[in-house]
Scaffold this motif. Sequence first.
Motif, PDB file in Angstrom:
ATOM      1  N   VAL A 114      -4.154  -6.555  -8.430  1.00 58.33           N
ATOM      2  CA  VAL A 114      -2.717  -6.305  -8.408  1.00 58.33           C
ATOM      3  C   VAL A 114      -2.029  -7.430  -7.627  1.00 58.33           C
ATOM      4  CG1 VAL A 114      -0.921  -4.673  -7.678  1.00 58.33           C
ATOM      5  CG2 VAL A 114      -3.126  -3.824  -8.535  1.00 58.33           C
ATOM      6  N   GLU A 115      -0.843  -7.847  -8.076  1.00 60.20           N
ATOM      7  CA  GLU A 115      -0.160  -8.968  -7.426  1.00 60.20           C
ATOM      8  C   GLU A 115       0.149  -8.691  -5.960  1.00 60.20           C
ATOM      9  OE1 GLU A 115       1.982 -11.413 -11.037  1.00 60.20           O
ATOM     10  OE2 GLU A 115       3.224 -10.369  -9.570  1.00 60.20           O
ATOM     11  N   THR A 116       0.406  -7.426  -5.624  1.00 61.65           N
ATOM     12  CA  THR A 116       0.717  -7.087  -4.240  1.00 61.65           C
ATOM     13  C   THR A 116      -0.501  -6.651  -3.449  1.00 61.65           C
ATOM     14  OG1 THR A 116       1.314  -4.864  -5.007  1.00 61.65           O
ATOM     15  CG2 THR A 116       3.104  -6.460  -4.770  1.00 61.65           C
ATOM     16  N   SER A 156       0.993  -2.351 -17.951  1.00 58.29           N
ATOM     17  CA  SER A 156       0.951  -2.286 -16.495  1.00 58.29           C
ATOM     18  C   SER A 156      -0.444  -2.544 -15.976  1.00 58.29           C
ATOM     19  CB  SER A 156       1.421  -0.905 -16.017  1.00 58.29           C
ATOM     20  OG  SER A 156       0.517   0.100 -16.449  1.00 58.29           O
ATOM     21  N   PRO A 204       0.893  -0.827 -10.137  1.00 58.23           N
ATOM     22  CA  PRO A 204       2.341  -0.953  -9.981  1.00 58.23           C
ATOM     23  C   PRO A 204       2.931  -2.180 -10.669  1.00 58.23           C
ATOM     24  CG  PRO A 204       1.241  -1.658  -7.975  1.00 58.23           C
ATOM     25  CD  PRO A 204       0.171  -1.100  -8.871  1.00 58.23           C
ATOM     26  N   ASP A 205       2.096  -3.148 -11.067  1.00 54.39           N
ATOM     27  CA  ASP A 205       2.595  -4.345 -11.743  1.00 54.39           C
ATOM     28  C   ASP A 205       2.988  -4.023 -13.181  1.00 54.39           C
ATOM     29  OD1 ASP A 205       1.911  -5.638  -9.432  1.00 54.39           O
ATOM     30  OD2 ASP A 205       0.239  -6.772 -10.301  1.00 54.39           O
ATOM     31  N   SER A 206       4.026  -4.670 -13.661  1.00 50.51           N
ATOM     32  CA  SER A 206       4.400  -4.565 -15.067  1.00 50.51           C
ATOM     33  C   SER A 206       3.972  -5.823 -15.809  1.00 50.51           C
ATOM     34  CB  SER A 206       5.912  -4.364 -15.206  1.00 50.51           C
ATOM     35  OG  SER A 206       6.620  -5.475 -14.676  1.00 50.51           O
ATOM     36  N   THR A 265       3.767 -12.900  -6.914  1.00 46.87           N
ATOM     37  CA  THR A 265       3.863 -11.816  -5.932  1.00 46.87           C
ATOM     38  C   THR A 265       5.032 -10.875  -6.210  1.00 46.87           C
ATOM     39  OG1 THR A 265       5.226 -13.154  -4.421  1.00 46.87           O
ATOM     40  CG2 THR A 265       2.833 -13.256  -4.131  1.00 46.87           C
ATOM     41  N   ASP A 266       5.702 -11.011  -7.371  1.00 44.75           N
ATOM     42  CA  ASP A 266       6.898 -10.204  -7.617  1.00 44.75           C
ATOM     43  C   ASP A 266       6.604  -8.916  -8.389  1.00 44.75           C
ATOM     44  OD1 ASP A 266       6.293 -11.214 -10.094  1.00 44.75           O
ATOM     45  OD2 ASP A 266       8.299 -12.012 -10.517  1.00 44.75           O
ATOM     46  N   GLY A 267       5.328  -8.662  -8.719  1.00 40.71           N
ATOM     47  CA  GLY A 267       4.980  -7.433  -9.421  1.00 40.71           C
ATOM     48  C   GLY A 267       5.209  -7.471 -10.914  1.00 40.71           C
ATOM     49  N   THR A 268       5.533  -8.638 -11.468  1.00 40.40           N
ATOM     50  CA  THR A 268       5.678  -8.800 -12.921  1.00 40.40           C
ATOM     51  C   THR A 268       4.688  -9.856 -13.394  1.00 40.40           C
ATOM     52  OG1 THR A 268       8.030  -8.220 -12.859  1.00 40.40           O
ATOM     53  CG2 THR A 268       7.238  -9.385 -14.803  1.00 40.40           C
ATOM     54  N   ARG A 269       3.795  -9.477 -14.293  1.00 41.52           N
ATOM     55  CA  ARG A 269       2.747 -10.379 -14.781  1.00 41.52           C
ATOM     56  C   ARG A 269       3.224 -11.027 -16.081  1.00 41.52           C
ATOM     57  NH1 ARG A 269      -2.136  -8.459 -12.180  1.00 41.52           N
ATOM     58  NH2 ARG A 269      -3.441  -9.379 -13.799  1.00 41.52           N
TER      59      ARG A 269
END
Length: 450
Positions: A228-230, A265, A268-270, A307-311
Motif C-alpha cells: 500500500v502506498e501509505t 483498489s 485504501p489505495d485507489s 504517497t497520495d493513495g492513488t495508483r
Amino acid sequence: MRVRTFLVWCWLALGVVLASQSAGAQQAPSEQPPPLPVGLDGQLARWLQVRGEFRTRIEGFTGGGFVAGNDDSYWMDRFRLNATIRPTPSIGFVVQAQDARAFLKSAGAQAVPLRDTLDVRMAYGEYGTRNSVRVGRQELAFGEQRLLGPVSWLNTARTFDAARVTFKRTGVQVDVFAASVVTIQPDTFDRSGGGNALYGAYVALGALVPNQSIEPYFFWRVSPNLTVETGGLAPLHQATTGVRIAGRLSSNLDYSTEVAVQTGSVGPDSVRAWAGHALVGKTFGAVAWRPRVFGEYNYASGDENRTDGTRGTFDQLYPTPHDRYGLADQVGWRNINHIRSGIELRPAPKWQLSGGYHSWWLASATDGLFSAGGALVARSLSGTAGRHVGQEADAQVGYIYSPQLQVAAGYAHVFPGQVLENTTAGAAYNYSYVMVTYVFLGDKPAPRGR
C-alpha cells in the motif's frame, strides 16, 4: 571479447544453415514439401494425434542493466511433446509435456524464465464444437495479446489453470473464463493459485462493420499482499475494461487500435490507470519484395505521486510482450510513451525480413521504467532524471525451409537517453540471437509465437 566472438560464431552458423538450404529456397512458390512418412505425420490413430517440437536459441547481450562489461551469452533448448485424444468430434483431451533448459549462462539467474525441467505444461479436456467448454491447464490468448497471452518466446512460456466457455455464432465469438496463472517451479511440479486469480470476458464482433473486428473485453484481477502506498500490505482488486478495433481500410492499408482503462483498489489505495495503442500500416503489393511500412504509438500511464493513495501505473497483466516495444525487451507497457516505425519485406516466399526504430519517453518522470516483463529497470523518485528513456534500432530475418524447419535471427541496439544516463551507468545495450525450430513429429507448422 568472449561475447563478441560468440555472437560472430552465431551469425556464421546461421549463414551456413541458410546457405546449405539455398536449393530449397529456389523452389517455385507453388511447390509443396513432400509429405511425411506415415507415422511421422503424427496421426497415430483416427483418434490420436501427436506432435513433437524442438527449439534451440543461442542469444547474448552486452551492457546488461546498462552497465559496461555486464555481458553474457548462452544457449537454450526446449522440447515439447503434444498428444491430442479425440474419441468423438465433440470430446477432446490435450496433454503437452515440456522440458526447457539453459546452458553456459554466467550472468543472472538460470531459472525462470529459462529453465523448467520435465513438466506438464498443458493438460485439459474440452467438450463441444461450435460452443465449447475447456477445463484444465491451458494457454489464454486474446486480441494482439498485449494484456493476455502465452509469451511463447520465453523458453518456459506461460499457461493458466482455467475454465473457459466459448460461444460462437456467425460473426460473433464470446469467451468467458476464470483462471489462475501457473508459476514455474524449475525443479518441481508447476503450480497455480496462491490467491492470484483472473476472471474475464472477451467478445469478438466480426460482422458489424465489413473488414473490421470490434473486440470489447473485461478482466478482473485479484492478487494478495501488494504494498500500500501509505504502508502495509493489502489485496489487489482491479478491473480492466477495454476495446480493440482492427481491420483493413483498403486492400493495402491496415490498422489496429486499443484502449484499456483500469479501476479498483489495493486496500485504501485507489487504482486509476489507462493505456492506448494505435498502428497504421501500408503494403506496396506492386513493388518488389512487397514492403509493408508502418507507424505505431503506445501509451501507458504512470504514477505521479507514490504517497497520495492513488495508483496510476498501468498494469499490463499477463501479456505476450516480446518485440512489441523493442526487440531487446528493455521496455514494457507501463509508464511509457513509445513511438515506433518499421518495415517488413518478403524477398522470396520463404524469407521474411524486418527492421524497426523505437523511441521512448516516461509518461511520469517520478515513476519508473519497466521492462517488457513488467520488472522495474530504473526510477528517479524526485523526477529529476528527465523523461527521454532512449532509442532502439533492430533487425530480424526469418527463413521457412519447410513446415518442419524454421530459422530466425535478430539484432537490437539500445541508445540510452537522459533517463538511463541519469539512473544507471548509461552503457549501450546490445542483443543478438539465432533460433532454430524443428518439428520432428507431426506435420503442422511450428508457431512463430512472441
